[in-house]
Design a protein around this motif. Sequence first.
Motif, PDB file in Angstrom:
ATOM      1  N   TYR A 157       0.818  -1.200   0.000  1.00 43.75           N
ATOM      2  CA  TYR A 157       0.000   0.000   0.000  1.00 43.75           C
ATOM      3  C   TYR A 157       0.864   1.266   0.000  1.00 43.75           C
ATOM      4  O   TYR A 157       1.843   1.372   0.754  1.00 43.75           O
ATOM      5  CB  TYR A 157      -0.929   0.002   1.230  1.00 43.75           C
ATOM      6  CG  TYR A 157      -1.701   1.277   1.363  1.00 43.75           C
ATOM      7  CD1 TYR A 157      -2.644   1.635   0.400  1.00 43.75           C
ATOM      8  CD2 TYR A 157      -1.456   2.139   2.421  1.00 43.75           C
ATOM      9  CE1 TYR A 157      -3.336   2.832   0.498  1.00 43.75           C
ATOM     10  CE2 TYR A 157      -2.147   3.333   2.530  1.00 43.75           C
ATOM     11  CZ  TYR A 157      -3.079   3.677   1.559  1.00 43.75           C
ATOM     12  OH  TYR A 157      -3.744   4.864   1.656  1.00 43.75           O
ATOM     13  N   ALA A 158       0.485   2.207  -0.845  1.00 41.65           N
ATOM     14  CA  ALA A 158       1.042   3.575  -0.859  1.00 41.65           C
ATOM     15  C   ALA A 158       2.581   3.565  -0.857  1.00 41.65           C
ATOM     16  O   ALA A 158       3.202   2.852  -1.644  1.00 41.65           O
ATOM     17  CB  ALA A 158       0.449   4.378   0.289  1.00 41.65           C
ATOM     18  N   GLY A 159       3.176   4.335   0.052  1.00 42.34           N
ATOM     19  CA  GLY A 159       4.639   4.476   0.030  1.00 42.34           C
ATOM     20  C   GLY A 159       5.367   3.509   0.946  1.00 42.34           C
ATOM     21  O   GLY A 159       6.522   3.758   1.335  1.00 42.34           O
ATOM     22  N   SER A 160       4.719   2.398   1.284  1.00 44.55           N
ATOM     23  CA  SER A 160       5.313   1.476   2.276  1.00 44.55           C
ATOM     24  C   SER A 160       6.731   1.040   1.904  1.00 44.55           C
ATOM     25  O   SER A 160       7.622   1.029   2.766  1.00 44.55           O
ATOM     26  CB  SER A 160       4.432   0.240   2.439  1.00 44.55           C
ATOM     27  OG  SER A 160       3.175   0.607   2.933  1.00 44.55           O
ATOM     28  N   LEU A 161       6.935   0.667   0.643  1.00 40.04           N
ATOM     29  CA  LEU A 161       8.267   0.187   0.246  1.00 40.04           C
ATOM     30  C   LEU A 161       9.316   1.274   0.461  1.00 40.04           C
ATOM     31  O   LEU A 161      10.402   1.010   1.000  1.00 40.04           O
ATOM     32  CB  LEU A 161       8.243  -0.274  -1.215  1.00 40.04           C
ATOM     33  CG  LEU A 161       9.588  -0.701  -1.803  1.00 40.04           C
ATOM     34  CD1 LEU A 161      10.203  -1.859  -1.003  1.00 40.04           C
ATOM     35  CD2 LEU A 161       9.435  -1.113  -3.275  1.00 40.04           C
ATOM     36  N   PHE A 162       9.000   2.497   0.073  1.00 45.64           N
ATOM     37  CA  PHE A 162       9.948   3.606   0.266  1.00 45.64           C
ATOM     38  C   PHE A 162      10.265   3.771   1.751  1.00 45.64           C
ATOM     39  O   PHE A 162      11.423   3.910   2.146  1.00 45.64           O
ATOM     40  CB  PHE A 162       9.343   4.902  -0.289  1.00 45.64           C
ATOM     41  CG  PHE A 162      10.203   6.114  -0.073  1.00 45.64           C
ATOM     42  CD1 PHE A 162      11.311   6.361  -0.872  1.00 45.64           C
ATOM     43  CD2 PHE A 162       9.913   7.016   0.953  1.00 45.64           C
ATOM     44  CE1 PHE A 162      12.112   7.484  -0.660  1.00 45.64           C
ATOM     45  CE2 PHE A 162      10.707   8.137   1.161  1.00 45.64           C
ATOM     46  CZ  PHE A 162      11.805   8.372   0.353  1.00 45.64           C
ATOM     47  N   GLU A 163       9.233   3.733   2.566  1.00 44.88           N
ATOM     48  CA  GLU A 163       9.400   3.977   4.001  1.00 44.88           C
ATOM     49  C   GLU A 163      10.213   2.863   4.664  1.00 44.88           C
ATOM     50  O   GLU A 163      11.049   3.133   5.529  1.00 44.88           O
ATOM     51  CB  GLU A 163       8.008   4.134   4.631  1.00 44.88           C
ATOM     52  CG  GLU A 163       7.298   5.403   4.127  1.00 44.88           C
ATOM     53  CD  GLU A 163       5.832   5.217   3.792  1.00 44.88           C
ATOM     54  OE1 GLU A 163       5.208   4.286   4.341  1.00 44.88           O
ATOM     55  OE2 GLU A 163       5.296   5.995   2.970  1.00 44.88           O
ATOM     56  N   GLN A 164       9.996   1.609   4.217  1.00 44.56           N
ATOM     57  CA  GLN A 164      10.810   0.505   4.741  1.00 44.56           C
ATOM     58  C   GLN A 164      12.261   0.647   4.287  1.00 44.56           C
ATOM     59  O   GLN A 164      13.202   0.458   5.076  1.00 44.56           O
ATOM     60  CB  GLN A 164      10.266  -0.847   4.232  1.00 44.56           C
ATOM     61  CG  GLN A 164       8.926  -1.228   4.785  1.00 44.56           C
ATOM     62  CD  GLN A 164       8.109  -2.062   3.814  1.00 44.56           C
ATOM     63  OE1 GLN A 164       8.576  -2.456   2.742  1.00 44.56           O
ATOM     64  NE2 GLN A 164       6.873  -2.334   4.195  1.00 44.56           N
TER      65      GLN A 164
HETATM   66  O1  LIG Z   1       2.948   8.496   5.971  1.00 45.44           O
HETATM   67  C1  LIG Z   1       3.029   8.438   4.765  1.00 45.44           C
HETATM   68  C2  LIG Z   1       1.969   7.723   3.970  1.00 45.44           C
HETATM   69  O2  LIG Z   1       1.295   6.781   4.781  1.00 45.44           O
HETATM   70  C3  LIG Z   1       2.377   7.114   2.634  1.00 45.44           C
HETATM   71  O3  LIG Z   1       2.663   5.722   2.680  1.00 45.44           O
HETATM   72  C4  LIG Z   1       4.116   9.201   4.059  1.00 45.44           C
HETATM   73  O4  LIG Z   1       5.362   8.880   4.596  1.00 45.44           O
HETATM   74  C5  LIG Z   1       3.829  10.696   4.230  1.00 45.44           C
HETATM   75  O5  LIG Z   1       2.596  10.974   3.650  1.00 45.44           O
HETATM   76  C6  LIG Z   1       4.931  11.548   3.594  1.00 45.44           C
HETATM   77  O6  LIG Z   1       4.957  11.338   2.210  1.00 45.44           O
HETATM   78  P1  LIG Z   1       6.279  11.499   1.363  1.00 45.44           P
HETATM   79  O7  LIG Z   1       6.832  12.862   1.703  1.00 45.44           O
HETATM   80  O8  LIG Z   1       5.842  11.399  -0.055  1.00 45.44           O
HETATM   81  O9  LIG Z   1       7.239  10.405   1.768  1.00 45.44           O
END
Ligand SMILES: O=C([C@H](O)CO)[C@H](O)[C@H](O)COP(=O)(O)O
Length: 196
Positions: A157-164
């Motif tokens: 979901y969403a940016g999960s891979l980036f955040e991990q």
């Molecule tokens: O918390 C976030 C969101 O759940 C997306 O997976 C993001 O880290 C937050 O919205 C910040 O977004 P970015 O600056 O694009 O990393």
Amino acid sequence: MHLDHQQGVLHSTDIQGNLKQILAENYALSEALDYQDFGALIKGIQQAKSIFLHAAGRSGYSMRSVAMRLMHLGFKVYFVGDTTTPAIQSKDLLWVASGSGTTGSIVRAAEKAKSVGANVIAMTTNPASTLAGISDTHILLPAAEKEDHAGNKSKQYAGSLFEQALLLIGDAIFMELWKVGGCPAETLWKRHANME
Ligand SMILES: O=C([C@H](O)CO)[C@H](O)[C@H](O)COP(=O)(O)O
């Protein structure tokens, strides 16, 4: 392999399959990184008077974890927006992360840091983003951007891979700096929070 929503009962799950998917995506990302880009980050950390980290939401939680480890190594490190975080100055580093590269508060922080002459290093999924354009060094993390729902770059979901990936890469950078610094774990441990 489903959650029976009517009954509210978890009959069986594919948590293991999901975890394998997550690990495989992170592995693929690690294979696709350009490791030459990291030289500037390591040097930037080592040479900065103070290091400021910033990211929003879940990206922010990952970067807070990275900030903690840099503190354990003995660096003067702050997370932007915290009560005791001072003004950034010209000899400092701002290390920012934003998957989209467009999050307003992160872009504004980068602009401010640039205006005082600080070094700005940004991690995003988009080299054409505002944040990538402002930064002195841009490190591309080839993950899905949070509003890319096509599922081609990640099934998560969403940016999960980036955040991990931020957390994993942060730990890899920590390990490198730890090796170079040569301090035993006991020395680092003395800096670990003791009022938890
Ligand atoms: O918390 C976030 C969101 O759940 C997306 O997976 C993001 O880290 C937050 O919205 C910040 O977004 P970015 O600056 O694009 O990393």
